[in-house]
Design an enzyme around this catalytic site. Structure first.
Site: not given
Lengths: 351, 133, 366
Positions: A84, A116, A239
């Protein structure tokens, strides 16, 4: 059938990490904005050097992955960079990376963006590419130099780093990809508008409706569809926007600290966004043994989650030492203060 | 805007692609039409390993226009293991003092922005102390 | 010759034209057929090309032959060599060699960036190298190979600034002490502020002709050009087989001496390039005035007798014309406070362009 399993079995044939060497302690960020006493979500985070960006970091991770894959870069058929923080809004990172690593010109190259989980999205695309027989090898990178607005809670964790993996036939894999699953909904928990420097986020809305809802759904579905559960895996990586969320999530599904601590890097380096799960996976592959099963679940705001299961093969032993380990990058460390950090992140107004 | 020039030199800049002379086997960087060792024509591509050592160096504190946002920086002549010497910046030095003979390895980094965050970003080789592990 | 310095009130054309007219006046008002101009940076700093037409017309000579020669610091010497060749060939009777540089037209960083263009732009400049950093890299290697420290540059710098004290055309006329030298800030380690010359404005010109064309009454002032040579070495430092050998300097020196039929031991005066202190050291070794590793030990009294680039200031493309004019003054006994003891009968003048990549040598005699 909800699982993503290609016709031809595929796996990871090379992986490579990259983390820049600069670190700013969370306490230093706290000192600037909240005074000394504030509790911090992590110990410190990685900061890119003045001459680094997602492209340069992807190049090094890709070179590490190629060293472990031991293939000629000309054999790659796709170079996909998930991030990103692509340096250009328009102009692919992938072409620069492909040229730098010596890939041929007969490739597909593109940049992925899904907050993400752009990196794991590229891995899933690579599974399809190789699994369908369109090409033997695909380079998929998850890499970020994440932006956090000065003074915002995300400034503690928005870090830099990531990893590259090369997807290839399962017969050559150091870790076979058993299956994947992807779950997405339209959930505005975190976003950055075109031309804006810093992202916006929904604060507490980023928790239950976003991170937990999507990861819980993807993990639960993946477990149901594959007939597995936490105890079937030696390692797990989730994550990790901070230290707390992934541990809470892991425990919900019965994972123990022993299973997820190897891949939990955010307390030491922060949240590397698109790089986080692949970087955690690379730390696991650095120590995993043949036969080990690894579970990985990514989350990307906006929002969605990708879940994977891997089975490590004998090949891991002969190739893991062909590039620097993830821990070597973590231990290579130069601490900087907020003034230097502000310079590295372009926060001074020069005109 | 110098996009055509950097585009033409991208293989050299991104990955230290040079030449090997087909007549005397000398390794050449940057590529050139005439081998500096034997004077014959050279045009066979050669990929350098990127490993080398510092041959000499200095520090630049008063950086020229276009390079100020990375100053101060160290700049060196790096003797590549394959023979040629290249001029390049040193990066990621940490606390290690630069010294002649220091083993270094090539990394691809941002060299400069071609114009105030609007132009093309120039990527190219720099060298850092050899990474362990 | 005009004083070296910051000529805020003079533009490039005025600087050049005034030096031309002063040289002509000195020659007994000869009428030139050609003006050859040595200049390094006007294209960038003054946004001006085609200096031949600009300056020669400004000097009052529309209709004559004129064009520019560029060889970085040796530009003025290149123009002088062109003047010698033109006159000697018989194609031109009276030629003027002008060195002119206008540095202060732009801000300092623009001037710096322009000067850096004398390096290899694609593989040195683009990687962030500057001229003084290149000199420092050479110096660092020198100190390392011969196990020396940076104090070896002290005498060279002190001598230049001392010589400049007597030169009314010099930019730095206050001299420096050992204490000041030793406290200097670093420019690019191991070279300090006083080891690197400062760019400045300047213009100097010489009139070149054949003996029979000189009026009888002016012939005593005439200085002969006995030898002239230009040699180049690889532009980039990384392309040189021996970083510490200024090959162009040694080839150009040997060639000029051979043409003059003289040897170094015949030379009464030496004008050596000193844009950086390390240039002097390596030029001394290259020319054969010192053995390798000892170029810094040489007795400096007859070197850069009017301050050189360090003390006089360095108007890049004009500096080599200053070297030649200063040498002529010494040989005529007109060097004032800078005059060396015995009137020199022969002189060796060498100018370097870039970091030793171009070397132009002239041997002058009575």
């Amino acid at each position: 059938m909800k699982l993503l399993i290609p016709e031809k079995p595929v796996g990871i044939i090379g992986y490579g990490a990259y983390i820049p060497r600069y670190r700013i302690p969370a306490s230093e960020i706290s000192r600037i904005w909240h005074g000394e006493s504030e509790g911090t979500p992590i110990k410190e985070k990685s900061v890119p050097g003045l001459d680094e960006d997602t492209i340069t970091m992807s190049i090094e991770a890709a070179r590490n992955a190629l060293n472990r894959a031991q293939i000629d870069p000309k054999e790659l058929r796709a170079v996909w960079i998930g991030s990103e923080s692509h340096p250009y809004a328009v102009k692919p990172s992938g072409t620069v990376v492909a040229e730098a690593i010596g890939a041929s010109e007969s490739i597909s190259a593109a940049d992925f963006e899904f907050a993400c989980k752009a990196g794991t999205e590229a891995v899933i695309a690579g599974m399809g590419f190789v699994g369908s027989g369109m090409g033997d090898y695909v380079l998929a990178v998850g890499m970020d130099t994440a932006q956090g607005r000065p003074g915002d809670v995300l400034e503690y964790t928005a870090a830099a780093g990531g990893a590259a993996v090369i997807i290839g036939p399962a017969s050559e894999a150091l870790a076979v990809i058993d299956a994947a699953y992807s779950f997405v909904t339209d959930t505005p928990d975190f976003w950055r508008r075109q031309t804006q420097k810093y992202p916006e986020h929904g604060q507490r809305f980023t928790g239950d409706p976003a991170y937990f809802h999507h990861l819980e759904n993807s993990i639960e579905t993946f477990f149901t569809e594959t007939g597995t559960s936490a105890k079937d895996y030696r390692f797990a990586v989730f994550h990790q926007p901070n230290a707390k969320f992934p541990q809470k999530l892991g425990k919900e599904f019965g994972f123990t600290k022993e299973q997820f601590q190897t891949g939990l890097l955010s307390p030491m380096i922060g949240n590397t966004y698109s790089g986080a799960v692949l970087l955690g996976l690379s730390a696991i592959l650095d120590i995993a043994e043949p036969g080990d099963k690894i579970f990985a679940a990514a989350f990307g705001s906006g929002a969605g989650s990708d879940a994977f299961s891997f089975t490590v093969t004998e090949r891991i032993k002969s190739c893991r030492n062909l590039a620097p380990s993830t821990q070597a990058y973590i231990q290579r460390r130069t601490e900087i203060d907020y003034a230097v950090y502000a310079r590295h992140r372009g926060k001074y107004i020069m005109n | 805007m110098e996009a055509p020039r950097h585009w033409r030199l991208k293989k050299q800049r991104y990955s230290l692609t040079g030449e090997v002379c087909p007549h005397c086997s000398a390794k050449i960087f940057p590529p050139r039409d005439v081998c500096p060792e034997c004077g014959q024509e050279a045009k066979t591509a050669f990929q350098f390993s990127g490993k080398g050592e510092v041959f000499s160096y200095t520090a630049i504190t008063d950086a020229p226009a276009g390079y100020q946002d990375q100053a101060p920086y160290a700049i060196a002549l790096v003797k590549l293991n394959e023979g040629p010497i290249v001029t390049a910046q040193l990066t990621d030095l940490g606390t290690e003092p630069v010294r002649i003979g220091m083993p270094v390895e090539m990394v691809t980094r941002r060299i400069k922005d071609d114009g105030n965050e609007r132009g093309v970003i120039l990527y190219g080789y720099k060298f850092r102390p050899v990474m362990q592990g | 010759m005009l004083p070296v310095g910051e000529h805020w009130d003079l533009s490039l054309r005025t600087l050049g034209a005034r030096a031309v007219r002063k040289a002509l006046a000195d020659s007994g008002n000869l009428q030139p057929d050609a003006i050859y101009i040595g200049n390094g940076l006007a294209n960038i700093l003054s946004h001006q090309a085609n200096l031949g037409a600009l300056i020669s017309d400004e000097a009052g000579f529309p209709g004559i032959e004129s064009c520019t020669f560029e060889a970085a610091g040796a530009s003025g010497a290149a123009a002088f060599r062109a003047a010698c060749m033109a006159v000697q060939s018989g194609l031109v009777d009276i030629a003027i060699a002008l060195g002119v540089e206008k540095i202060t037209e732009c801000d300092g960083s623009t001037a710096q960036a322009a000067q850096d263009l004398i390096l290899n732009y694609e593989f040195e400049g683009t990687n962030g190298l500057t001229v003084s950093a290149g000199a420092a890299i050479i110096a660092q290697r020198y100190l390392s190979e011969y196990h020396l420290d940076r104090s070896v540059f002290q005498n060279i710098a002190l001598q230049s600034y001392q010589h400049a004290q007597g030169n009314p055309y010099a930019m730095y006329r206050n001299g420096i002490t050992e204490a000041i030298y030793q406290k200097q800030p670093m420019k690019n380690h191991p070279l300090g502020l006083f080891d690197v010359s400062s760019l400045a404005d300047g213009a100097a010109a010489l009139v070149v002709t054949r003996e029979e064309l000189i009026p009888e009454e002016s012939r005593d002032d005439m200085i002969r050009v006995l030898g002239s040579a230009n040699a180049i070495a690889p532009l980039s430092l990384h392309d040189r087989h021996q970083l510490l050998q200024y090959r162009a300097a040694s080839q150009s020196a040997a060639s000029a001496l051979r043409k003059a039929g003289l040897s170094l031991s015949n030379m009464d005066l030496l004008e050596i390039w000193d844009a950086h202190a390390i240039d002097v050291v390596l030029a001394m070794e290259a020319i054969g005035l010192a053995i390798e590793g000892e170029g810094w030990q040489t007795d400096m009294t007859t070197l850069s007798s009017m301050g050189g680039c360090l003390g006089r200031g360095n108007p890049l493309g004009a500096s080599s014309a200053y070297q030649l004019v200063e040498t002529v003054l010494q040989m005529r006994g007109e060097a004032g406070a800078c005059q060396i003891g015995n009137l020199p009968k022969t002189a060796f003048v060498q100018s370097l362009g870039g970091l030793g990549s171009t070397a132009i040598t002239h041997i002058l005699g009575h």
